[in-house]
Design an enzyme around this catalytic site. Structure first.
Site, short mmCIF file in Angstrom:
data_model
loop_
_atom_site.label_atom_id
_atom_site.label_comp_id
_atom_site.label_asym_id
_atom_site.label_seq_id
_atom_site.Cartn_x
_atom_site.Cartn_y
_atom_site.Cartn_z
CD GLU A 1 29.37 44.04 48.70
OE1 GLU A 1 30.68 44.08 47.77
OE2 GLU A 1 29.98 42.90 49.21
CD GLN B 1 37.11 33.50 44.88
OE1 GLN B 1 38.01 32.35 45.12
NE2 GLN B 1 36.09 34.65 44.66
CB ALA C 1 47.88 49.40 38.53
P1 FAD Z 1 40.38 46.96 38.08
O1 FAD Z 1 40.51 46.15 38.97
O2 FAD Z 1 38.91 47.49 37.97
O3 FAD Z 1 41.52 47.66 37.57
C1 FAD Z 1 41.58 48.27 35.83
C2 FAD Z 1 43.24 49.14 36.22
O4 FAD Z 1 42.89 49.89 34.99
C3 FAD Z 1 42.06 50.36 36.92
O5 FAD Z 1 43.49 50.61 37.93
C4 FAD Z 1 42.15 51.64 36.54
O6 FAD Z 1 42.27 53.00 36.91
C5 FAD Z 1 43.17 51.10 34.64
N1 FAD Z 1 42.79 52.21 33.31
C6 FAD Z 1 41.10 51.50 33.36
N2 FAD Z 1 40.77 52.63 31.62
C7 FAD Z 1 42.58 52.78 31.68
C8 FAD Z 1 42.95 53.57 31.11
N3 FAD Z 1 42.63 53.75 30.12
N4 FAD Z 1 44.07 53.75 31.05
C9 FAD Z 1 45.22 53.12 32.06
N5 FAD Z 1 44.71 52.65 33.03
C10 FAD Z 1 43.15 52.02 32.60
N6 FAD Z 1 34.76 41.37 43.37
C11 FAD Z 1 34.84 40.28 44.09
O7 FAD Z 1 35.65 38.84 43.86
N7 FAD Z 1 34.23 40.46 45.46
C12 FAD Z 1 33.66 41.33 45.90
O8 FAD Z 1 32.90 41.01 46.97
C13 FAD Z 1 33.69 42.06 44.90
N8 FAD Z 1 32.59 43.09 44.93
C14 FAD Z 1 32.63 43.82 44.02
C15 FAD Z 1 31.44 45.65 44.26
C16 FAD Z 1 31.94 46.85 43.18
C17 FAD Z 1 31.34 48.24 44.20
C18 FAD Z 1 32.19 46.64 42.24
C19 FAD Z 1 32.03 47.67 41.26
C20 FAD Z 1 33.04 45.12 42.22
C21 FAD Z 1 33.32 44.66 42.55
N9 FAD Z 1 33.96 43.52 42.48
C22 FAD Z 1 34.15 41.86 43.84
C23 FAD Z 1 34.29 42.71 41.49
C24 FAD Z 1 35.58 43.29 41.21
O9 FAD Z 1 35.75 44.38 41.57
C25 FAD Z 1 36.13 43.52 39.67
O10 FAD Z 1 35.73 42.15 39.16
C26 FAD Z 1 38.09 43.82 39.32
O11 FAD Z 1 37.75 44.99 40.21
C27 FAD Z 1 38.24 43.09 38.05
O12 FAD Z 1 39.96 43.55 38.32
P2 FAD Z 1 40.80 44.01 37.10
O13 FAD Z 1 42.25 43.84 37.74
O14 FAD Z 1 39.98 43.32 35.65
O15 FAD Z 1 40.33 46.02 36.83
#
Ligand code: FAD
Length: 405
Positions: free
Chosen positions: A170, A319, A11
């Site tokens: 950042e 994004q 999520a």
């Molecule tokens: P996430 O948003 O990381 O979500 C993954 C989810 O899966 C989490 O809720 C986690 O708890 C859950 N999960 C993981 N493992 C398990 C498991 N085994 N069982 C159940 N649940 C699990 N991107 C931008 O576009 N702009 C920015 O300014 C930017 N700044 C950033 C700053 C920082 C410090 C960081 C770390 C990242 C930044 N990013 C930015 C990158 C962005 O955060 C990621 O690309 C984005 O979060 C990816 O989304 P996602 O849905 O793949 O994963």
């Protein structure tokens, strides 16, 4: 006829956007939708550097998943996924087993230490909200200890940040503001504190416009941040890090805190599936399905797509993860209606890198921005992500409104 079951894992930005859009495009009885996430809350990964530096409370970075999903259309299960069986179409968790007709894997990123000795053990990583809280408390503990220690070891007050990419910069921006606050709180002279950014590559923020990079480095240096560029970390120990400064030249920097922000990979669970991957990232088909698995969608940081303009992968961003979530919801609806899926193309609106609360650099709709204007835009981007997932109420609750700083 049995309704198709859709399982969404994770999520984060990708998973929550998928679910919120499925709620919109599918009728109440169209499918059984289950969302599985480790915690009962979502955290804004893009704000984690603030929580880690201590400029934002960890509670402000997260919100309850149940507040943004429609409980009639989506079942939420708090569970940690332990294994994904894409052949048997089932998922094992610490809260039972789940089967599916379609699955969306959106389990996000993990830190990557590239096998550098000691980093896994001795460096901290801004990997999730709990890790961010830990870093904040660790830094604060170092300041508190220094101020009460009878024999003072100034290296307690050295913070090494590994990586001058987006996350590293950042985080440094937040530290630049946080360190003077900590000095005041714990009676520490500012000149005792060192914040050193160590980067292996010959440049800061690769891929960014050089003028903007100069602006960022100048801003951070004016706030006392040191840069050691082109000097890879070769080892981390409990006392600090060893960096390579020339062919045969090394330097050991003693430090109380080492934060590794120099690399990410996809979620390791992907590596135990038969799906072809590189560091747990899957080169997905144009409609975001895993090659060879028509019922498996992979999005966010676990997915890899090549930018045809640069012939390099698109960087993993919130994004793109959110846009993919929207696209997957449409494609799931298409599959259930026996229609053709659509191809996903990222619609890149720009990138803004914050340099603390009141400054930033970026390129938005092709235009370079710096300073307060860029910082304002960054906050608007952050608020937009809240709006897209949870609507105006969530923006009111969690939004960033200190835009005039
Ligand atoms: P996430 O948003 O990381 O979500 C993954 C989810 O899966 C989490 O809720 C986690 O708890 C859950 N999960 C993981 N493992 C398990 C498991 N085994 N069982 C159940 N649940 C699990 N991107 C931008 O576009 N702009 C920015 O300014 C930017 N700044 C950033 C700053 C920082 C410090 C960081 C770390 C990242 C930044 N990013 C930015 C990158 C962005 O955060 C990621 O690309 C984005 O979060 C990816 O989304 P996602 O849905 O793949 O994963």
């Amino acid at each position: 006829m049995k309704r198709p079951s859709i399982l969404v894992l994770g999520a984060g930005y990708g998973g929550l956007t998928t679910v919120v859009n499925l709620q919109k495009v599918l009728g109440t009885d169209a499918a059984d939708i289950t969302l599985i996430n480790k915690n009962e809350y979502h955290y804004e990964s893009t704000w984690l550097h603030e929580a880690a530096a201590g400029t934002l409370l960890p509670e402000q970075v997260r919100y309850d998943i149940k507040d943004v999903i429609d409980g009639v259309k989506v079942k939420f299960v708090q569970a940690t996924v332990e294994a994904i069986d894409v052949v048997g179409k089932k998922v094992s968790t610490d809260n039972g087993e789940f089967t599916y007709d379609y699955i969306v894997i959106a389990l996000g990123f993990e830190g990557e230490t590239f096998g550098i000795e000691g980093l896994d053990k001795y460096a901290l990583s801004i990997a999730n909200v709990k890790a961010a809280r830990y870093i904040r408390e660790h830094i604060e503990f170092q300041f508190a200890s220094w101020s009460t220690d009878a024999v003072k070891d100034d290296s307690r007050l050295t913070i090494i940040v590994g990586g001058a990419g987006f996350t590293g910069i950042e985080f440094l921006g937040e530290l630049a503001n946080r360190v003077p606050e900590l000095c005041k709180e714990y009676d520490v002279p500012r000149e005792k504190v060192r914040v050193v950014c160590v980067e292996a590559a010959p440049m800061v923020l690769p891929g960014f416009d050089p003028e903007l990079v100069n602006y960022a480095v100048g801003h951070l240096e004016s706030k006392g941040i040191e840069f050691s560029i082109g000097t890879p970390v070769v080892e981390a120990t409990p006392e600090g890090v060893k960096i390579k400064k020339g062919d045969e030249e090394f330097e050991f920097i003693k430090a109380g805190t080492v934060v590794w922000a120099a690399g990410i990979r996809g979620n390791r669970l992907i590596e135990s599936t038969p799906i072809e991957n590189m560091r747990a990232r899957v080169k997905v088909e144009k409609d975001l399905r895993a090659p060879g698995y028509d019922d498996v969608f992979i999005i966010g940081d676990c997915a890899l797509m090549i930018n045809p303009e640069t012939n390099r992968p698109f960087p993993p961003t919130a994004q793109i993860a959110m846009q993919q979530g929207e696209s997957v919801a449409k494609n799931l609806k298409a599959l259930m209606n026996n229609e053709t899926t659509i191809e996903f193309t990222p619609d890149l609106k720009g990138t803004v890198c914050s340099l603390g609360d009141a400054d930033a650099i970026g390129v938005v709709f092709g235009k370079k921005v710096t300073g307060k204007r860029a910082s304002f835009m960054k906050k608007m981007i952050d608020n937009r992500a809240l709006l897209m997932i949870g609507g105006p109420m969530l923006v009111m609750k969690k939004g960033k409104f200190n835009v005039l700083k």
